[in-house]
Design a protein around this motif. Structure first.
Motif, PDB file in Angstrom:
ATOM      1  N   ASP A  28       0.876  -1.120   0.045  1.00  0.00           N
ATOM      2  CA  ASP A  28       0.270  -0.089   0.021  1.00  0.00           C
ATOM      3  C   ASP A  28       1.149   1.447  -0.034  1.00  0.00           C
ATOM      4  OD1 ASP A  28      -2.387  -1.478   0.016  1.00  0.00           O
ATOM      5  OD2 ASP A  28      -2.769  -1.320   2.034  1.00  0.00           O
ATOM      6  N   ASN A  29       2.009   1.013   0.421  1.00  0.00           N
ATOM      7  CA  ASN A  29       2.909   2.375   0.637  1.00  0.00           C
ATOM      8  C   ASN A  29       4.131   2.032  -0.435  1.00  0.00           C
ATOM      9  OD1 ASN A  29       2.317   3.914   3.380  1.00  0.00           O
ATOM     10  ND2 ASN A  29       1.942   1.827   3.902  1.00  0.00           N
ATOM     11  N   ASN A  30       3.838   1.055  -1.130  1.00  0.00           N
ATOM     12  CA  ASN A  30       4.876   1.079  -2.276  1.00  0.00           C
ATOM     13  C   ASN A  30       6.392   0.814  -2.015  1.00  0.00           C
ATOM     14  OD1 ASN A  30       5.506   0.414  -5.122  1.00  0.00           O
ATOM     15  ND2 ASN A  30       5.467   2.759  -5.525  1.00  0.00           N
ATOM     16  N   HIS A  31       6.730   0.302  -0.924  1.00  0.00           N
ATOM     17  CA  HIS A  31       8.171   0.232  -0.301  1.00  0.00           C
ATOM     18  C   HIS A  31       8.703  -0.839  -1.470  1.00  0.00           C
ATOM     19  CE1 HIS A  31       7.250   2.919   2.811  1.00  0.00           C
ATOM     20  NE2 HIS A  31       6.391   2.045   3.358  1.00  0.00           N
ATOM     21  N   PRO A  32      10.041  -0.584  -1.608  1.00  0.00           N
ATOM     22  CA  PRO A  32      10.596  -1.845  -2.513  1.00  0.00           C
ATOM     23  C   PRO A  32      10.437  -3.274  -1.758  1.00  0.00           C
ATOM     24  CG  PRO A  32      11.853   0.189  -2.620  1.00  0.00           C
ATOM     25  CD  PRO A  32      10.955   0.541  -1.409  1.00  0.00           C
ATOM     26  N   LEU A  33      10.285  -4.141  -2.502  1.00  0.00           N
ATOM     27  CA  LEU A  33       9.981  -5.352  -1.674  1.00  0.00           C
ATOM     28  C   LEU A  33      10.499  -6.349  -2.556  1.00  0.00           C
ATOM     29  CD1 LEU A  33       8.307  -6.995   0.472  1.00  0.00           C
ATOM     30  CD2 LEU A  33       6.569  -6.999  -0.672  1.00  0.00           C
ATOM     31  N   PHE A  34      11.021  -7.383  -1.920  1.00  0.00           N
ATOM     32  CA  PHE A  34      11.526  -8.795  -2.577  1.00  0.00           C
ATOM     33  C   PHE A  34      11.172  -9.849  -1.805  1.00  0.00           C
ATOM     34  CE2 PHE A  34      15.655 -10.975  -3.413  1.00  0.00           C
ATOM     35  CZ  PHE A  34      14.961 -11.974  -4.577  1.00  0.00           C
ATOM     36  N   GLY A  35      10.702 -11.148  -2.157  1.00  0.00           N
ATOM     37  CA  GLY A  35      10.239 -12.056  -1.676  1.00  0.00           C
ATOM     38  C   GLY A  35      11.146 -13.323  -2.191  1.00  0.00           C
ATOM     39  N   ILE A  36      11.473 -14.313  -1.484  1.00  0.00           N
ATOM     40  CA  ILE A  36      12.002 -15.539  -1.705  1.00  0.00           C
ATOM     41  C   ILE A  36      11.385 -16.788  -1.660  1.00  0.00           C
ATOM     42  CG2 ILE A  36      13.912 -17.182  -1.682  1.00  0.00           C
ATOM     43  CD1 ILE A  36      15.761 -14.586  -1.960  1.00  0.00           C
ATOM     44  N   CYS A  37      10.681 -17.536  -2.165  1.00  0.00           N
ATOM     45  CA  CYS A  37      10.248 -19.109  -1.818  1.00  0.00           C
ATOM     46  C   CYS A  37       8.896 -18.413  -0.995  1.00  0.00           C
ATOM     47  CB  CYS A  37      10.874 -19.817  -1.023  1.00  0.00           C
ATOM     48  SG  CYS A  37      12.223 -20.557  -2.370  1.00  0.00           S
ATOM     49  N   LEU A  38       8.852 -18.825   0.489  1.00  0.00           N
ATOM     50  CA  LEU A  38       7.659 -18.471   1.374  1.00  0.00           C
ATOM     51  C   LEU A  38       7.364 -17.090   1.093  1.00  0.00           C
ATOM     52  CD1 LEU A  38       5.417 -19.872   3.110  1.00  0.00           C
ATOM     53  CD2 LEU A  38       7.330 -19.411   5.212  1.00  0.00           C
ATOM     54  N   GLY A  39       8.400 -16.362   1.198  1.00  0.00           N
ATOM     55  CA  GLY A  39       8.153 -14.645   0.974  1.00  0.00           C
ATOM     56  C   GLY A  39       7.438 -14.531  -0.562  1.00  0.00           C
ATOM     57  N   HIS A  40       7.747 -15.112  -1.529  1.00  0.00           N
ATOM     58  CA  HIS A  40       7.246 -15.143  -2.768  1.00  0.00           C
ATOM     59  C   HIS A  40       5.555 -15.553  -2.599  1.00  0.00           C
ATOM     60  CE1 HIS A  40       6.192 -16.277  -6.981  1.00  0.00           C
ATOM     61  NE2 HIS A  40       5.935 -17.567  -6.531  1.00  0.00           N
ATOM     62  N   GLN A  41       5.518 -16.880  -2.001  1.00  0.00           N
ATOM     63  CA  GLN A  41       3.834 -17.297  -1.854  1.00  0.00           C
ATOM     64  C   GLN A  41       3.142 -16.100  -1.010  1.00  0.00           C
ATOM     65  OE1 GLN A  41       4.751 -20.930   0.225  1.00  0.00           O
ATOM     66  NE2 GLN A  41       6.035 -21.602  -1.588  1.00  0.00           N
ATOM     67  N   VAL A  42       3.855 -15.456  -0.200  1.00  0.00           N
ATOM     68  CA  VAL A  42       3.033 -14.466   1.036  1.00  0.00           C
ATOM     69  C   VAL A  42       2.645 -13.486   0.173  1.00  0.00           C
ATOM     70  CG1 VAL A  42       3.395 -12.923   2.744  1.00  0.00           C
ATOM     71  CG2 VAL A  42       4.133 -15.101   3.106  1.00  0.00           C
ATOM     72  N   ILE A  43       3.591 -13.066  -0.663  1.00  0.00           N
ATOM     73  CA  ILE A  43       3.146 -11.801  -1.872  1.00  0.00           C
ATOM     74  C   ILE A  43       2.242 -12.220  -2.610  1.00  0.00           C
ATOM     75  CG2 ILE A  43       4.235 -10.627  -3.847  1.00  0.00           C
ATOM     76  CD1 ILE A  43       7.024 -10.407  -2.299  1.00  0.00           C
ATOM     77  N   ALA A  44       2.147 -13.413  -3.128  1.00  0.00           N
ATOM     78  CA  ALA A  44       0.791 -13.855  -3.845  1.00  0.00           C
ATOM     79  C   ALA A  44      -0.528 -13.769  -3.061  1.00  0.00           C
ATOM     80  CB  ALA A  44       1.142 -15.152  -4.444  1.00  0.00           C
TER      81      ALA A  44
END
Length: 371
Positions: free
Chosen positions: A248-264
């Motif tokens: 919502d605040n458009n901060h730079p964000l990167f996710g790997i594996c579980l983090g990728h799934q959480v972003i989805a």
């Protein structure tokens, strides 16, 4: 002193299938979801990867332990797998740089391990019938009792495990005078991921799994990172809400594996439990943005739905797995956010995927200039 496998042992699958072997050095019993990794090397990194928490690991390489262990190659402070199943266990090792044998490493970490199992037949069975709970034990004459105990072990589907491996207190990695600050949510982070970020001039503060957006924002980071980790992503409601606020605040964000799934999940894209997952260091991925292929290291039993991703107006598929066409990477069209379903820090390519860390740093620098 070298041990020899002395006690008869078995692995019992939840459907009643049994494979026999011998214990590596001790008697005991261990429960967990059975999975396999096809990597020829990297067994110490696998055993200490928090993403494997609660799983019984089968190694498909016929010889395990032949190059010993080295303390600095661990991905966390302890062994994270629930148990180990191998074909040939090497009690002796030949690498001069090793600190100890794998047998000493196993004993130190009180890991239940069995050898002399027909792992080729066992892995073939899992490929056909899917991942399931299992027990490894030296109680070879108590199969009926083991079946009863195994029936009480919860399924990985719906199981939240990130809180079991996340740090309990925040800590920092890197040079505190660095110009880039990254707030990392620890869902089961690997040390080498943090080292890759720190090696690119970032100062990282690692936060516990239950941390709120407000707590992370108070540190005034330039970017946010969502780590790898174990278990089903759907129960991670706190992490999903945190991710929504970051977006919502458009901060730079990167996710790997579980983090990728959480972003989805934060974007309304659901996840599902795979038949037997992807675990190995030779998984082919195609970058749809560049057309280039990557040899990747993967470790996940859940994935995001491709059809839902393709229909999403603000999410673009950037990477696909070439074996089964599952989604291996995404980015958001209107936000400074991207993620991948593999491990760029492991780099079996060896450097095919390191650019992802560079891209994250570049995204942070661009956002800082705009701000």
């Amino acid at each position: 002193m070298k041990y020899q496998a002395q006690h008869k042992a078995l692995i019992l699958l939840e459907d009643g299938t049994v494979f026999f072997g011998k214990s590596v050095s001790k008697e005991g019993t261990a429960f967990g979801e059975v999975c396999f990794n096809t990597g020829m090397t990297g067994y110490q990194e696998i055993f200490t990867d928090p993403s494997y928490f609660g799983q019984i690991m089968i190694t498909t390489n016929a010889h395990i332990g032949n190059y010993g262990t080295k303390e600095e190659e661990s991905e966390s402070d302890s062994v994270k797998i629930a148990g180990l199943v191998v074909k040939n266990f090497s009690y002796e090792y030949s690498r001069d740089q090793a600190d100890s044998s794998l047998q000493e490493f196993v004993d130190k970490n009180k890991l239940m391990a069995i050898s002399d199992v027909d792992t080729r037949a066992l892995v073939s069975y899992i490929r056909e019938n899917g991942a399931m709970n299992a027990v490894i034990s030296t109680r070879v004459h108590e199969i009926d009792q083991l079946k009863k105990e195994l029936a009480d072990i919860p399924s990985m589907d719906g199981l939240e495990l990130a809180s079991k491996v996340s740090t309990t207190e925040p800590y920092t990695v890197g040079n505190e005078d660095a110009t880039i600050k990254i707030a990392a949510l620890d869902l089961g982070v690997k040390r080498s991921i943090l080292e890759n970020l720190a090696g690119r001039g970032a100062y990282i503060k690692v936060f516990p799994q239950k941390t709120t957006y407000e707590e992370m924002k108070a540190w005034d980071p330039d970017g946010y990172f969502l780590s790898n980790g174990p278990g089903d992503p759907e129960p991670l409601s706190d992490a999903i809400q945190l991710t929504k606020k970051i977006l919502d605040n458009n901060h730079p964000l990167f996710g790997i594996c579980l983090g990728h799934q959480v972003i989805a999940l934060a974007n309304g894209i659901s996840t599902y439990k795979m038949h037997h997952g992807h675990r190995g260091i030779n998984h082919p991925v195609k970058n749809l943005l560049t057309g280039k292929g990557e040899i990747t290291s993967q470790n996940h039993g859940f994935a995001i739905h491709r059809e839902e991703t393709e229909k999403h107006e603000d999410v673009e598929i950037t990477h696909v797995h070439l074996n089964d066409h599952t989604v291996a990477g995404i980015r958001m069209k209107s936000k400074n956010c991207f993620s991948v379903q593999y491990h760029p820090e492991a780099s079996p390519g060896p450097n095919d995927s390191k650019y992802l860390f560079d891209l994250f740093i570049e995204n942070i620098k661009k956002a800082t200039v705009v701000a």
